[in-house]
Scaffold this motif. Structure first.
Motif, mmCIF file in Angstrom:
data_model
loop_
_atom_site.group_PDB
_atom_site.id
_atom_site.type_symbol
_atom_site.label_atom_id
_atom_site.label_comp_id
_atom_site.label_asym_id
_atom_site.label_seq_id
_atom_site.Cartn_x
_atom_site.Cartn_y
_atom_site.Cartn_z
ATOM 1 N N LEU A 1 0.852 -1.192 0.000
ATOM 2 C CA LEU A 1 0.000 0.000 0.000
ATOM 3 C C LEU A 1 0.884 1.236 0.000
ATOM 4 O O LEU A 1 1.872 1.301 0.733
ATOM 5 N N VAL A 2 0.524 2.205 -0.834
ATOM 6 C CA VAL A 2 1.218 3.495 -0.862
ATOM 7 C C VAL A 2 0.251 4.564 -0.364
ATOM 8 O O VAL A 2 -0.877 4.668 -0.850
ATOM 9 N N GLU A 3 0.706 5.330 0.602
ATOM 10 C CA GLU A 3 -0.090 6.444 1.103
ATOM 11 C C GLU A 3 0.628 7.745 0.767
ATOM 12 O O GLU A 3 1.837 7.759 0.505
ATOM 13 N N THR A 4 -0.110 8.824 0.762
ATOM 14 C CA THR A 4 0.502 10.138 0.603
ATOM 15 C C THR A 4 -0.441 11.176 1.191
ATOM 16 O O THR A 4 -1.638 10.902 1.403
ATOM 17 N N PHE A 5 0.089 12.342 1.480
ATOM 18 C CA PHE A 5 -0.702 13.424 2.061
ATOM 19 C C PHE A 5 -0.561 14.671 1.190
ATOM 20 O O PHE A 5 0.550 15.040 0.802
ATOM 21 N N VAL A 6 -1.675 15.287 0.884
ATOM 22 C CA VAL A 6 -1.704 16.449 0.003
ATOM 23 C C VAL A 6 -2.254 17.646 0.769
ATOM 24 O O VAL A 6 -3.321 17.553 1.399
ATOM 25 N N ASP A 7 -1.517 18.739 0.725
ATOM 26 C CA ASP A 7 -1.972 19.984 1.327
ATOM 27 C C ASP A 7 -2.897 20.682 0.335
ATOM 28 O O ASP A 7 -2.430 21.173 -0.709
ATOM 29 N N PRO A 8 -4.201 20.720 0.593
ATOM 30 C CA PRO A 8 -5.136 21.295 -0.386
ATOM 31 C C PRO A 8 -4.937 22.783 -0.634
ATOM 32 O O PRO A 8 -5.424 23.305 -1.639
ATOM 33 N N SER A 9 -4.225 23.458 0.257
ATOM 34 C CA SER A 9 -3.954 24.879 0.024
ATOM 35 C C SER A 9 -2.866 25.079 -1.023
ATOM 36 O O SER A 9 -2.690 26.189 -1.541
ATOM 37 N N ARG A 10 -2.137 24.005 -1.351
ATOM 38 C CA ARG A 10 -1.059 24.082 -2.324
ATOM 39 C C ARG A 10 -1.334 23.263 -3.590
ATOM 40 O O ARG A 10 -0.963 23.658 -4.683
ATOM 41 N N PHE B 1 -5.268 6.638 -7.137
ATOM 42 C CA PHE B 1 -5.261 6.795 -5.689
ATOM 43 C C PHE B 1 -6.687 7.103 -5.226
ATOM 44 O O PHE B 1 -7.469 7.721 -5.948
ATOM 45 N N THR B 2 -7.004 6.680 -4.017
ATOM 46 C CA THR B 2 -8.318 6.917 -3.424
ATOM 47 C C THR B 2 -8.194 7.924 -2.293
ATOM 48 O O THR B 2 -7.292 7.804 -1.451
ATOM 49 N N VAL B 3 -9.068 8.910 -2.273
ATOM 50 C CA VAL B 3 -9.086 9.866 -1.163
ATOM 51 C C VAL B 3 -9.751 9.199 0.038
ATOM 52 O O VAL B 3 -10.920 8.819 -0.023
ATOM 53 N N LEU B 4 -9.011 9.063 1.133
ATOM 54 C CA LEU B 4 -9.513 8.364 2.311
ATOM 55 C C LEU B 4 -10.133 9.300 3.343
ATOM 56 O O LEU B 4 -10.928 8.863 4.171
ATOM 57 N N GLY B 5 -9.767 10.563 3.296
ATOM 58 C CA GLY B 5 -10.291 11.522 4.278
ATOM 59 C C GLY B 5 -9.246 12.578 4.577
ATOM 60 O O GLY B 5 -8.262 12.737 3.839
ATOM 61 N N THR B 6 -9.456 13.300 5.649
ATOM 62 C CA THR B 6 -8.529 14.362 6.038
ATOM 63 C C THR B 6 -7.892 14.035 7.382
ATOM 64 O O THR B 6 -8.486 13.356 8.220
ATOM 65 N N THR B 7 -6.687 14.521 7.560
ATOM 66 C CA THR B 7 -5.993 14.331 8.832
ATOM 67 C C THR B 7 -6.544 15.312 9.864
ATOM 68 O O THR B 7 -7.313 16.228 9.536
ATOM 69 N N LEU B 8 -6.119 15.130 11.105
ATOM 70 C CA LEU B 8 -6.582 15.989 12.199
ATOM 71 C C LEU B 8 -5.729 17.240 12.379
ATOM 72 O O LEU B 8 -6.019 18.066 13.236
ATOM 73 N N GLY B 9 -4.660 17.359 11.595
ATOM 74 C CA GLY B 9 -3.813 18.546 11.705
ATOM 75 C C GLY B 9 -2.708 18.419 12.720
ATOM 76 O O GLY B 9 -2.286 19.416 13.309
ATOM 77 N N TYR B 10 -2.236 17.184 12.936
ATOM 78 C CA TYR B 10 -1.122 16.952 13.854
ATOM 79 C C TYR B 10 0.105 16.490 13.083
ATOM 80 O O TYR B 10 0.002 15.843 12.033
ATOM 81 N N GLY B 11 1.278 16.811 13.621
ATOM 82 C CA GLY B 11 2.538 16.344 13.059
ATOM 83 C C GLY B 11 3.401 15.765 14.145
ATOM 84 O O GLY B 11 3.278 16.137 15.329
ATOM 85 N N ARG B 12 4.279 14.830 13.772
ATOM 86 C CA ARG B 12 5.154 14.186 14.746
ATOM 87 C C ARG B 12 6.503 14.899 14.748
ATOM 88 O O ARG B 12 7.200 14.946 13.739
ATOM 89 N N GLY C 1 -2.408 22.440 12.888
ATOM 90 C CA GLY C 1 -3.643 22.995 12.363
ATOM 91 C C GLY C 1 -3.844 22.871 10.864
ATOM 92 O O GLY C 1 -4.877 23.280 10.339
ATOM 93 N N LYS C 2 -2.872 22.297 10.145
ATOM 94 C CA LYS C 2 -2.994 22.172 8.694
ATOM 95 C C LYS C 2 -3.520 20.785 8.339
ATOM 96 O O LYS C 2 -2.774 19.812 8.326
ATOM 97 N N GLN C 3 -4.793 20.697 8.094
ATOM 98 C CA GLN C 3 -5.378 19.422 7.699
ATOM 99 C C GLN C 3 -5.006 19.083 6.266
ATOM 100 O O GLN C 3 -5.031 19.942 5.388
ATOM 101 N N LYS C 4 -4.656 17.814 6.041
ATOM 102 C CA LYS C 4 -4.243 17.377 4.721
ATOM 103 C C LYS C 4 -5.122 16.230 4.247
ATOM 104 O O LYS C 4 -5.698 15.502 5.048
ATOM 105 N N LEU C 5 -5.220 16.099 2.953
ATOM 106 C CA LEU C 5 -5.930 14.968 2.375
ATOM 107 C C LEU C 5 -5.045 13.733 2.444
ATOM 108 O O LEU C 5 -3.860 13.789 2.117
ATOM 109 N N CYS C 6 -5.627 12.637 2.876
ATOM 110 C CA CYS C 6 -4.920 11.359 2.892
ATOM 111 C C CYS C 6 -5.402 10.535 1.703
ATOM 112 O O CYS C 6 -6.608 10.303 1.543
ATOM 113 N N LEU C 7 -4.471 10.120 0.865
ATOM 114 C CA LEU C 7 -4.789 9.301 -0.306
ATOM 115 C C LEU C 7 -3.991 8.010 -0.241
ATOM 116 O O LEU C 7 -2.905 7.969 0.346
ATOM 117 N N ALA C 8 -4.511 6.961 -0.848
ATOM 118 C CA ALA C 8 -3.823 5.673 -0.830
ATOM 119 C C ALA C 8 -4.061 4.927 -2.126
ATOM 120 O O ALA C 8 -5.090 5.108 -2.791
#
Length: 264
Positions: free
Chosen positions: A131-140, A151-162, A171-178
């Motif tokens: 499985l390949v995942e990726t995150f897209v910043d919709p503002s960019r 790729f399938t859009v799975l939803g949005t993240t909660l805006g957290y980073g590690r 606070g930057k929610q991103k689209l999660c695709l897989a």
């Protein structure tokens, strides 16, 4: 002056050479807003035009430790999640260089990467990816090339980073695709038992049985059939039924374990 059109059908993709990493990193630092840093078990690719010009840089690495949309999509338990996470990779960087900024180049590059990705992971890191995942910043970005590559859009993240082992809310929610790399990828990742694609090693030549498909319960299940075997042991000291002992032995056998493996 307008650049001549690129023959998309003749674009090639390959892992970079060790001697090319400095150029790869410099290209990302110059043309990608996140820079060159990749983490985890990484694969770095370069896309080439027919005359050898660099058109794009693509980097894969460790999957997100936790991502609610992805974890719901896979459907794995917490225990299996952390056991099988290495079989998921994250497209951490995808950069089309100025020479490659023409129609259809991005989707062609991504498609060629995905076709060889699992084999390249197995050759370099000793295991495939499913499985390949990726995150897209919709503002960019809109993620158009990912959608064009199934790729399938799975939803949005909660805006957290590690950051340094801790989760920080940016606070930057991103689209999660897989994207699945094989049709049965979800059952491989979420199955209770290891699938043969995970269990097999180059040393094992015999095909392995997928234990997720073995019928254990019911009148015609494995346990019912094993319970019909007579127990010739003396009652004294018997702690386990013959069906349970034989079931463990049968599972070990079909999983490809040898006697030496069981004695470890």
């Amino acid at each position: 002056m307008q650049e001549p059109p690129i023959d998309v059908g003749r674009i090639s993709v390959r892992p970079i050479l060790l001697s090319e990493q400095a150029r790869f990193d410099a290209g990302l630092d110059e043309h990608h807003w996140l820079g060159h840093r990749l983490v985890g078990e990484t694969m770095r690719y370069v896309a080439l035009s027919p005359d050898g010009e660099w058109l794009a840089l693509v980097g894969f690495g460790a999957a997100a430790l936790a991502c609610r949309p992805r974890d719901s999509f896979v459907g794995w338990s917490d225990e299996i999640h952390f056991k099988r996470l290495r079989y998921v990779t994250n497209n951490q960087r995808f950069c089309i260089l100025p020479a490659g900024r023409q129609a259809n180049v991005a989707s062609a590059v991504l498609s060629r990467c995905l076709k060889r990705l699992s084999d390249d992971y197995e050759q370099r890191w000793g295991h495939p990816v499913f499985l390949v995942e990726t995150f897209v910043d919709p503002s960019r970005h809109r993620g158009t090339c990912y959608l064009a590559s199934n790729f399938t859009v799975l939803g949005t993240t909660l805006g957290y980073g590690r950051v340094s082992g801790r989760y920080v809310h940016h606070g930057k929610q991103k689209l999660c695709l897989a994207r699945l790399l094989r049709r049965d990828a979800l059952s491989i990742l979420s199955g209770e038992f290891d699938h043969p694609a995970i269990s097999s090693t180059p040393r094992r030549k015999a095909p392995l049985i997928n234990l997720n498909n073995v019928n254990f319960e019911g009148d015609s299940g494995l346990l019912a059939r094993l319970s019909q075997i007579c127990d010739h042991r003396k009652p004294r000291g018997v702690r386990h039924s013959p069906s349970s002992v034989l079931a463990v032995a049968a599972c070990a056998t079909v999983a490809g374990l040898s006697k030496s493996d069981c004695n470890r």
